[in-house]
Every structure is written in structure tokens, then in C-alpha cells.
Motif scaffolding. Structure first.
Motif, PDB file in Angstrom:
ATOM      1  N   GLY A  84      46.967  32.488  28.961  1.00 51.87           N
ATOM      2  CA  GLY A  84      47.374  32.300  30.345  1.00 51.87           C
ATOM      3  C   GLY A  84      46.301  32.618  31.366  1.00 51.87           C
ATOM      4  O   GLY A  84      46.449  32.290  32.533  1.00 51.87           O
ATOM      5  N   PHE A  85      45.214  33.248  30.920  1.00 52.95           N
ATOM      6  CA  PHE A  85      44.205  33.708  31.861  1.00 52.95           C
ATOM      7  C   PHE A  85      42.809  33.405  31.331  1.00 52.95           C
ATOM      8  O   PHE A  85      42.539  33.520  30.146  1.00 52.95           O
ATOM      9  CB  PHE A  85      44.348  35.221  32.100  1.00 52.95           C
ATOM     10  CG  PHE A  85      45.703  35.600  32.616  1.00 52.95           C
ATOM     11  CD1 PHE A  85      46.003  35.492  33.963  1.00 52.95           C
ATOM     12  CD2 PHE A  85      46.703  36.031  31.762  1.00 52.95           C
ATOM     13  CE1 PHE A  85      47.251  35.819  34.450  1.00 52.95           C
ATOM     14  CE2 PHE A  85      47.952  36.355  32.224  1.00 52.95           C
ATOM     15  CZ  PHE A  85      48.233  36.248  33.577  1.00 52.95           C
ATOM     16  N   ASP A  86      41.933  33.069  32.244  1.00 52.86           N
ATOM     17  CA  ASP A  86      40.525  32.835  31.919  1.00 52.86           C
ATOM     18  C   ASP A  86      39.754  34.102  32.281  1.00 52.86           C
ATOM     19  O   ASP A  86      39.617  34.434  33.456  1.00 52.86           O
ATOM     20  CB  ASP A  86      40.007  31.629  32.707  1.00 52.86           C
ATOM     21  CG  ASP A  86      38.543  31.335  32.446  1.00 52.86           C
ATOM     22  OD1 ASP A  86      37.927  32.030  31.598  1.00 52.86           O
ATOM     23  OD2 ASP A  86      38.008  30.420  33.078  1.00 52.86           O
ATOM     24  N   GLY A  87      39.256  34.804  31.271  1.00 51.98           N
ATOM     25  CA  GLY A  87      38.565  36.061  31.486  1.00 51.98           C
ATOM     26  C   GLY A  87      37.253  35.926  32.237  1.00 51.98           C
ATOM     27  O   GLY A  87      36.679  36.916  32.667  1.00 51.98           O
ATOM     28  N   THR A  88      36.770  34.703  32.425  1.00 47.95           N
ATOM     29  CA  THR A  88      35.514  34.507  33.155  1.00 47.95           C
ATOM     30  C   THR A  88      35.742  34.107  34.605  1.00 47.95           C
ATOM     31  O   THR A  88      34.797  34.041  35.383  1.00 47.95           O
ATOM     32  CB  THR A  88      34.655  33.426  32.465  1.00 47.95           C
ATOM     33  OG1 THR A  88      35.362  32.173  32.474  1.00 47.95           O
ATOM     34  CG2 THR A  88      34.330  33.823  31.035  1.00 47.95           C
ATOM     35  N   ASP A  89      36.984  33.856  34.973  1.00 47.76           N
ATOM     36  CA  ASP A  89      37.310  33.416  36.334  1.00 47.76           C
ATOM     37  C   ASP A  89      37.767  34.619  37.159  1.00 47.76           C
ATOM     38  O   ASP A  89      38.786  35.255  36.844  1.00 47.76           O
ATOM     39  CB  ASP A  89      38.393  32.340  36.291  1.00 47.76           C
ATOM     40  CG  ASP A  89      38.742  31.790  37.660  1.00 47.76           C
ATOM     41  OD1 ASP A  89      37.962  31.985  38.616  1.00 47.76           O
ATOM     42  OD2 ASP A  89      39.817  31.160  37.781  1.00 47.76           O
ATOM     43  N   ALA A  90      37.045  34.920  38.222  1.00 47.45           N
ATOM     44  CA  ALA A  90      37.355  36.087  39.057  1.00 47.45           C
ATOM     45  C   ALA A  90      38.749  35.999  39.683  1.00 47.45           C
ATOM     46  O   ALA A  90      39.453  37.003  39.794  1.00 47.45           O
ATOM     47  CB  ALA A  90      36.294  36.255  40.146  1.00 47.45           C
ATOM     48  N   ASP A  91      39.150  34.788  40.093  1.00 44.91           N
ATOM     49  CA  ASP A  91      40.486  34.627  40.693  1.00 44.91           C
ATOM     50  C   ASP A  91      41.582  34.898  39.670  1.00 44.91           C
ATOM     51  O   ASP A  91      42.596  35.527  39.982  1.00 44.91           O
ATOM     52  CB  ASP A  91      40.644  33.229  41.287  1.00 44.91           C
ATOM     53  CG  ASP A  91      39.840  33.026  42.559  1.00 44.91           C
ATOM     54  OD1 ASP A  91      39.530  34.047  43.231  1.00 44.91           O
ATOM     55  OD2 ASP A  91      39.516  31.862  42.882  1.00 44.91           O
ATOM     56  N   ASP A  92      41.395  34.407  38.440  1.00 44.31           N
ATOM     57  CA  ASP A  92      42.375  34.670  37.384  1.00 44.31           C
ATOM     58  C   ASP A  92      42.491  36.168  37.106  1.00 44.31           C
ATOM     59  O   ASP A  92      43.591  36.682  36.920  1.00 44.31           O
ATOM     60  CB  ASP A  92      41.992  33.945  36.091  1.00 44.31           C
ATOM     61  CG  ASP A  92      42.650  32.576  35.957  1.00 44.31           C
ATOM     62  OD1 ASP A  92      43.338  32.152  36.911  1.00 44.31           O
ATOM     63  OD2 ASP A  92      42.475  31.944  34.902  1.00 44.31           O
ATOM     64  N   LEU A  93      41.361  36.841  37.073  1.00 36.12           N
ATOM     65  CA  LEU A  93      41.384  38.281  36.811  1.00 36.12           C
ATOM     66  C   LEU A  93      42.052  39.044  37.952  1.00 36.12           C
ATOM     67  O   LEU A  93      42.793  40.007  37.719  1.00 36.12           O
ATOM     68  CB  LEU A  93      39.970  38.805  36.558  1.00 36.12           C
ATOM     69  CG  LEU A  93      39.337  38.336  35.245  1.00 36.12           C
ATOM     70  CD1 LEU A  93      37.898  38.842  35.145  1.00 36.12           C
ATOM     71  CD2 LEU A  93      40.144  38.797  34.050  1.00 36.12           C
ATOM     72  N   ALA A  94      41.809  38.627  39.184  1.00 37.88           N
ATOM     73  CA  ALA A  94      42.473  39.263  40.326  1.00 37.88           C
ATOM     74  C   ALA A  94      43.981  39.031  40.256  1.00 37.88           C
ATOM     75  O   ALA A  94      44.770  39.956  40.507  1.00 37.88           O
ATOM     76  CB  ALA A  94      41.904  38.736  41.642  1.00 37.88           C
TER      77      ALA A  94
END
Length: 144
Positions: A84-94
Motif C-alpha cells: 500500500g505504500f512506496d517507501g521511496t516516496d516522501a508523500d507516501d511516508l508522510a
């Protein structure tokens, strides 16, 4: 020395005056009141122990994030659904961080509701309730 108009012990006179309403003839039965208070305290301790041992969960985004907390608000687990999340994408992590916080709040609200249901009857007649107990008019909600 002046004579006490209430007799030797003013508390005896008060007990006699209130006897019918608070303990029958002869006044207050302090032993019975103390026993009742001790029983209520034991019930409260047992209820708090059950809460501390129980885990409550909170979920957000259709199960993308699930958090477990104890009945006293201690974080026990965090589960994140794979994919469900891309660990390289800052927006996904936020977004993931925000979802963890939201799931924790959901779990804590569930724990607070159970604490109010379990401890509320034991707090009846204790004035403002128990410290940290949530509910209408009772600040704190587990003290967090």
C-alpha cells in the motif's frame, strides 16, 4: 472550663442525630463503611488490571494500518498492509505516519470507551470520577 452542650463527644451526638438516616440506631457504622470502601477499592484495582491486560485495536484506510494498544494506552503493535505504500516516496511516508497516528487514536478511543464502561460504575458517588477516566465531565481519558 465550659460545659459542651453536645455532651462529652460531639461526634456521638451527631451520630445519634443522624442515626436513622445513616446507619440505624446508635449512629454511623464506620466499620461497615470502611469494609464497603475496601471492597470498592479492590474491585477498582481488579478492573484496572483487566484493562491493562486487554489489547484494543484501531484501524484506518480499510485496514491499511492497524494499531494495538493496551487498556492503559501503551502502544503494543503496528501492522501495515503490504503493497500500500512506496517507501521511496516522501508523500507516501508522510501519509503513512498520519495513518499510524489516526489508528492509534482510534485504538485509544476504543480503550477509553471500555475504561469508562468498566470503571464508571465503580466511580459512582466518588465525586468527579477517577483520575484519567474518560467520559462526559471527566477530563483525561486515561491521562493522555
Amino acid at each position: 472550663m465550659t460545659q459542651n452542650p453536645f455532651g462529652e463527644n460531639p461526634l456521638d451526638a451527631l451520630g445519634e442525630a443522624l442515626g436513622g438516616a445513616l446507619g440505624g440506631p446508635g449512629g454511623l457504622d464506620m466499620g461497615a463503611l470502611l469494609e464497603q470502601a475496601t471492597q470498592m477499592q479492590q474491585q477498582l484495582v481488579e478492573a484496572q488490571e483487566r484493562l491493562a491486560e486487554t489489547e484494543f485495536s484501531g484501524t484506518v484506510a480499510g485496514g491499511a494500518v492497524t494499531v494495538g494498544v493496551s487498556g492503559v494506552g501503551e502502544l503494543k503493535s503496528v501492522q501495515i498492509k503490504a503493497g500500500g505504500f512506496d517507501g521511496t516516496d516522501a508523500d507516501d511516508l508522510a501519509d503513512l505516519g498520519d495513518m499510524i497516528v489516526a489508528a492509534y487514536r482510534d485504538a485509544k478511543a476504543n480503550a477509553d470507551a471500555e475504561a469508562a464502561d468498566l470503571l464508571g460504575p465503580l466511580a459512582g458517588g466518588m465525586g468527579g470520577g477517577l483520575p484519567g477516566q474518560g467520559g462526559p465531565g471527566l477530563p483525561g481519558g486515561l491521562g493522555f
